[in-house]
Scaffold this motif. Sequence first.
Motif, PDB file in Angstrom:
ATOM      1  N   CYS A 147       0.826  -1.204   0.000  1.00 49.28           N
ATOM      2  CA  CYS A 147       0.000   0.000   0.000  1.00 49.28           C
ATOM      3  C   CYS A 147       0.855   1.247   0.000  1.00 49.28           C
ATOM      4  O   CYS A 147       0.517   2.234  -0.642  1.00 49.28           O
ATOM      5  N   ASP A 148       1.940   1.194   0.740  1.00 46.96           N
ATOM      6  CA  ASP A 148       2.747   2.402   0.857  1.00 46.96           C
ATOM      7  C   ASP A 148       3.992   2.357   0.002  1.00 46.96           C
ATOM      8  O   ASP A 148       4.859   3.203   0.146  1.00 46.96           O
ATOM      9  N   GLN A 149       4.094   1.365  -0.832  1.00 48.39           N
ATOM     10  CA  GLN A 149       5.206   1.239  -1.781  1.00 48.39           C
ATOM     11  C   GLN A 149       6.549   1.315  -1.100  1.00 48.39           C
ATOM     12  O   GLN A 149       7.428   2.079  -1.495  1.00 48.39           O
ATOM     13  N   LYS A 188      -5.812   0.543   8.180  1.00 47.44           N
ATOM     14  CA  LYS A 188      -5.612  -0.030   6.851  1.00 47.44           C
ATOM     15  C   LYS A 188      -5.944  -1.514   6.882  1.00 47.44           C
ATOM     16  O   LYS A 188      -5.498  -2.253   6.024  1.00 47.44           O
ATOM     17  N   THR A 243      -7.834  -4.912   6.325  1.00 44.80           N
ATOM     18  CA  THR A 243      -8.831  -5.437   5.395  1.00 44.80           C
ATOM     19  C   THR A 243      -9.224  -6.822   5.865  1.00 44.80           C
ATOM     20  O   THR A 243      -8.613  -7.384   6.767  1.00 44.80           O
ATOM     21  N   MET A 256      -6.378  -9.338   5.657  1.00 46.15           N
ATOM     22  CA  MET A 256      -5.426  -9.325   6.770  1.00 46.15           C
ATOM     23  C   MET A 256      -6.037  -9.969   8.006  1.00 46.15           C
ATOM     24  O   MET A 256      -5.360 -10.678   8.751  1.00 46.15           O
ATOM     25  N   SER A 306     -26.748  -5.824  -0.300  1.00 45.75           N
ATOM     26  CA  SER A 306     -25.878  -6.920   0.163  1.00 45.75           C
ATOM     27  C   SER A 306     -24.668  -7.018  -0.740  1.00 45.75           C
ATOM     28  O   SER A 306     -24.685  -6.631  -1.898  1.00 45.75           O
ATOM     29  N   LEU A 307     -23.602  -7.549  -0.177  1.00 43.17           N
ATOM     30  CA  LEU A 307     -22.347  -7.614  -0.904  1.00 43.17           C
ATOM     31  C   LEU A 307     -22.385  -8.651  -2.004  1.00 43.17           C
ATOM     32  O   LEU A 307     -23.097  -9.632  -1.916  1.00 43.17           O
ATOM     33  N   SER A 308     -21.552  -8.440  -2.979  1.00 40.17           N
ATOM     34  CA  SER A 308     -21.377  -9.443  -4.025  1.00 40.17           C
ATOM     35  C   SER A 308     -20.920 -10.763  -3.410  1.00 40.17           C
ATOM     36  O   SER A 308     -20.225 -10.776  -2.413  1.00 40.17           O
ATOM     37  N   ILE A 309     -21.315 -11.844  -4.031  1.00 41.60           N
ATOM     38  CA  ILE A 309     -20.995 -13.152  -3.463  1.00 41.60           C
ATOM     39  C   ILE A 309     -19.501 -13.418  -3.534  1.00 41.60           C
ATOM     40  O   ILE A 309     -18.958 -14.248  -2.808  1.00 41.60           O
ATOM     41  N   ASP A 310     -18.801 -12.692  -4.408  1.00 43.37           N
ATOM     42  CA  ASP A 310     -17.375 -12.942  -4.538  1.00 43.37           C
ATOM     43  C   ASP A 310     -16.566 -12.296  -3.438  1.00 43.37           C
ATOM     44  O   ASP A 310     -15.390 -12.561  -3.301  1.00 43.37           O
ATOM     45  N   CYS A 311     -17.194 -11.406  -2.663  1.00 48.93           N
ATOM     46  CA  CYS A 311     -16.421 -10.770  -1.600  1.00 48.93           C
ATOM     47  C   CYS A 311     -16.196 -11.771  -0.487  1.00 48.93           C
ATOM     48  O   CYS A 311     -16.992 -12.672  -0.267  1.00 48.93           O
TER      49      CYS A 311
END
Lengths: 572, 182
Positions: A42-44, A217, A219, A222, A268-273
């Motif tokens: 994320c922070d390179q 940060k 997710t 993580m 609702s969230l996508s099933i792929d999430c």
Amino acid sequence: MFVTDIRKEFYDVVVNQRVALFVSPDIDALCACKVLQSLFHCDQVQYTLVPVAGWQDLGTAFMEHKEQYQYFVLINCGANVDLLETLQPEEDSVFFICDTHRPVDVVNVYNDTQIKLLIKQDDDLGVPSYDDIFRDDEEDEEGDGNDSGNESDGSAEPSGKRRRYDEDALERRIERQRARREWEARRREILFDYEQYEFHGTSAALVMFELAWVMSKDTKDMLWWSVIGVTDQWVHDKIPHMKYVTDIATLQRHVSRHNHRNEDEENSLSIDCMRITFEYDLRLVLYQHWSLYESICNSSYTSCSFKLWSINGQKKLQEFLADMGLPLKQVRQKFNCMDMTIKENLREVIEESANKFSMKDIRVQTFAVNFGFKNRFLASDVVHAAAALLENVEKDETSADNFIKALDCLSRSNLERLHLGIDLAKKKLKAIQQTVASCICTNLILSQGPFLYCHLLEGTPDVKLFSKPLALTLLCKYLLKAFLCSTRNKRCKILPLIMAAPLDVEKGTVIVLGIPPESETSDKKNFFGRAFEKAAESTSSRTLHDHFDTSVIELKMEDRGKFLDALITLLS
Amino acid sequence: MDPAEVEFLAEKEMVKIIPNFSLDKIYLIGGDLGPFNPGLPVEVPVWLALNLKQRQKCRIVPPEWMDTDKLEDIREQERKLDTFTPIPSLYYMELTKLLLNHAADNIPKADEIRTLVKDIWDTRVAKLRLSADSFISQQEAHAQLDNLTLMEINTTRSFLLDSLNYMYKLRSNLQPGRSQDY
């Protein structure tokens, strides 16, 4: 020294620098490494990842990289040994150590400049206070110098006065020396108590996740990795059950926070999430990717409760299945193909029947992840798959390759690798089960007095699998549990177990591992590290204490006898 | 043209994001971007939006047309008419794919949107194939199709041009007399 604000003192320091990451080969370290890598992406931040298998590897890697890097991050290695003395770094190298090995070496704790420990201080560390261990030696020397100075100066004075003066000075000196000897004896005692037992602290992946959380940060990926890290500590029996439950409670708070953040009724969230759910699921290893029957046969908990190496045990298993009303044909099928009617209430049905067969803890608190329609994994499934990939002996690949493959299988995009890992894990578990059965049936476990001992001969099938520490640890724990269930000797039930397996046939070495005695409330403190060192010294056996876990060593086959004798005398 | 090239061109489209960092205005060759302030929406090209999203530095706001009701209307209209309906964005297919792959958690009802866009695409490509087929079979000299996007044209471009070339060669071989005049 311990880092208090992990964000300011660690992350903000390295974010603008190039960092070298040294990671040890266990699943918790892999997960911590993944979390840290995604933060770096994320922070390179430019970093170099170096897998290190032991102290020698760490030394070589450090030699290679010390010219180019000033900041080193060590994951699950380096806390329990005086790092500055082992590595001899330059003045400006800074080491950030995130390690679960305890006890932390006192030099590492009290060094203010070069060593920063990313360890939570509410772990029961019990570090001795500074004054008990370190002391200014200069006061004593000055005092002595004054005395001798006074003696020589005082030669001009009248003799009576000088004699009195001398006696006082002499008394003072004797007093000081006695105090110093007492202090040193006490110091030795304190250090001995502190370093006697080796145990493990909070998971490194959890520490890294909390760093990400502090920076907002974090997710779900993580969070899932930190779940796997904590589950790894439980699967490989590194932490007591109470600590596991506490860590799971912490993670559960994070999981509910993430779940509430993204979902609500209408959108609702996508099933792929990715969805992480808290489960109170069965303690059957890999049961959703295997058949229920195989899973019951190869999980240490059920296998030991039923004593499945005996014929009686097999009969009991059939009774258990009949009690639940599960037809054999269904139970031997792949889990995904079982009847939906059976799968619906499976957990409750199994728990009820398990209580009748005196298996009270068949369910355990854990987490599962769902993404897409097909993919559902429990945390322990991923731990077993990654461990099997990490210690893959099937093809002749270097340990660095295996490390990278195991690291890859933790990402969501590498599902085929994860499935490959699950297949390898199934083979490993079957091999463990068969070895345990043969050891119990042929009485290979001998009581040597203060401990139990088992030696795997070279011709044993799948013995190559057990030349790796993680697999050998699983085998040891399983064997000890099975032995406790099958023996009637009350005294043997509280003994620890030492296991030896052939490591390298050409060089004639064996890998020796010791685990503490098995009990319900054990705190998993292992004293074999120090015991092995002392025994090796006293018999001058050719040993290699290379692993970061001090209870695992390599030994030459010929020295086995005298080493064991020394251990027996040491521990009795 | 490669579909990858078309996607590359699609990434120049602007999309609204909500950053969580602050940065002054940046001056790029293609134009000026920013300034970025946490919590305030700003328009950026899709390539930058995706990069920032992957580094967890922003939240992507779905474009207005990416809504189940609007897409359902477009789909119904597409199915009724024989010609192509005007669609809200020239790069609807690429944008849907990019945004749903990388930022599905910021887009409500992502699965339905994916299905709807796929339906619209299928209908339009079917119409395109029909019209190409009738163009060749009736040996027309020219045709005009409105409201096509670059991605759809790209699917039929190589096939249509090659087949027309072959048709021309076959036709000129069928009339030997005329070709000898050249």
